[in-house]
Design an enzyme around this catalytic site. Structure first.
Site, PDB file in Angstrom:
ATOM      1  N   LYS A  65       0.845  -1.204   0.000  1.00  0.00           N
ATOM      2  CA  LYS A  65       0.000   0.000   0.000  1.00  0.00           C
ATOM      3  C   LYS A  65       0.881   1.256   0.000  1.00  0.00           C
ATOM      4  CE  LYS A  65      -3.646   2.679   0.262  1.00  0.00           C
ATOM      5  NZ  LYS A  65      -4.660   2.809   1.301  1.00  0.00           N
TER       6      LYS A  65
ATOM      7  N   LYS B 101      -1.197  11.959   4.899  1.00  0.00           N
ATOM      8  CA  LYS B 101      -1.004  11.041   6.035  1.00  0.00           C
ATOM      9  C   LYS B 101      -0.276   9.771   5.574  1.00  0.00           C
ATOM     10  CE  LYS B 101      -2.985   7.240   7.581  1.00  0.00           C
ATOM     11  NZ  LYS B 101      -3.989   6.269   7.168  1.00  0.00           N
TER      12      LYS B 101
END
Lengths: 290, 290
Positions: free
Chosen positions: B170, B238
């Protein structure tokens, strides 16, 4: 059509040959006359200057190394302008400065000559197979006149805009390719250093938004440690120099392109000019201690 | 199967709903109980702590905001470990630190619990339609056991490797997406500032090596000046923080990823947290005087 062709090198020779195969009569010029031999055997006539090669042709192609070379073959002492009849179309297929290209087109217009810029991508394989991508800039009607000749050499042929727009598109292509190679190189190195299998990560990513032809082709080269070109570091470095010079002239910041240009510089320092530019991954690895 | 589900937010709620639709019995927990109402109407039971939601289930999913949130719902005072029976599989679908994920899995193993990390990509639309990409890390046999549940929520489901490998994949995805957006943003700005039509340039580039889903989708958003998400700047920022923290821990240099992380920071300063991250082009434009 009577066609001139200047610069039958690694790219130019197969492109010129595809024009001959399509039935056109070619006048060729090369700085090193020996490279014209294959074309002469195929029916071309070789001349000893750009001016002579330009004499009596309707369209003359140039594909040489860099901006000063294009200036020399067009405007030099024995340049095209010294031999070309009024209305001749000069089609420069080199990858050079967009800014200089616009200036060349203006100078030629004043002398009654037309110009298109039409840099290519697709490499030697594309040149041989006649499947190059051709990004053209210049007047639409001139583009339409030359298009049948482009179709002898390429498949994906786009008229991008006015003079210089082809070079702008090519520069954009080189920015995106370089920065995407960097993206893939950083991601695959990050994966491996995290103890994950970069091959599996690449597979997982291919199906989503991270998927691209660079991930597919250049990502594979990185995993296989196989840096046979493809497109050479030395040429990509030169193209990124043109990008950065143009950005400098325009006052446009291209931070990621500038960063990747430095990684291409680093590869030159590692004597890797002849590797495929996916070798950027070597810089990332070396930087972090490998 | 008896399933626990913690964090039914924008992504989690439709994912949980897809599990219910497939016939599974769900125990849900949310920090704000009101968000569980839709799922309760669909047949789920709501509990007032992760420990209670974990009681008696075989598999429990978590999808919360950040690394400390995952730690809290698993190991906190009323965390999953306080209620789960031995052998329960905890499947964390949040996007969090790969390093912390490995540590969580080790701690859970000592307590007789199993863990998979399985972050997703594909956004709210993918969550609703059950077409998410799911990148999973953990033991192969545990992955195979949970796979039928993943198939209720996603389409492109890959077992990448051991614990943490899903989070690594990811993170790699977010690196490639961010840096490729930057590449396209720089190229299209460069094109426009050169007086070329960026729409035409994008077209010319799509067919070649510069082609990608980012060029297609995010490039279009840039041309249309339409930055409705998609994937929000605030979330991408983030995720890039997690990437850069992990790179820091491992001693791996990611120069382009670091640069783009700064451009996401800049967008936060421009109060653009809720725009799609293709808004990176706004930073490039603003930087050069627009």
């Amino acid at each position: 059509m009577n066609i001139g062709f200047i610069g039958p090198g690694i790219m130019g020779a197969p492109m010129a040959l595809n024009l001959i195969k399509a039935g056109h009569v070619l006048s060729v010029y090369a700085r090193r006359p020996e490279v014209t031999q294959g074309l002469v055997s195929a029916g071309a006539m070789a001349y000893s200057s750009p001016a002579e090669a330009a004499s009596g042709v309707d369209v003359i192609f140039t594909i040489v190394s860099d901006t000063p070379d294009v200036e020399e073959v067009i405007f030099g002492e024995k340049g095209i302008v010294k031999g070309a009849k009024p209305g001749t179309v000069i089609v420069d297929m080199s990858t050079i400065s967009p800014t200089a290209t616009k200036q060349f087109a203006e100078r030629l217009e004043k002398q009654g000559l037309e110009m298109l810029d039409a840099p290519v991508s697709g490499g030697e394989t594309g040149a041989i197979n006649g499947t190059l991508s051709i990004m053209a800039g210049g007047k639409k009607e001139i583009f339409e006149r030359v298009k049948p000749l482009f179709e002898c050499m390429g498949k994906n042929i786009v008229h991008v805009g006015g003079n210089g727009a082809g070079q702008v598109a090519k520069a954009c292509n080189q920015i995106v390719v370089a920065v995407t190679i960097e993206a893939v190189a950083e991601a695959l190195t990050f994966a491996r250093r995290n103890g994950a299998d970069p091959e599996k990560v690449r597979e997982a990513l291919m199906g989503g938004f991270a998927g691209s032809r660079i991930m597919e082709v250049h990502g594979k080269r990185m995993l296989d440690n196989d840096f046979r070109p493809g497109f050479k570091v030395g040429l990509h470095q030169k193209d990124m120099r043109i990008v950065m010079e143009t950005a400098h002239q325009l006052g446009v910041a291209l931070p990621a392109a500038a960063l990747v240009a430095q990684h291409l510089n680093a590869l030159m320092g590692m004597h890797d000019a002849d590797l495929d530019s996916s070798a950027i991954v070597k810089v990332i690895e070396r930087m972090s201690g490998e």
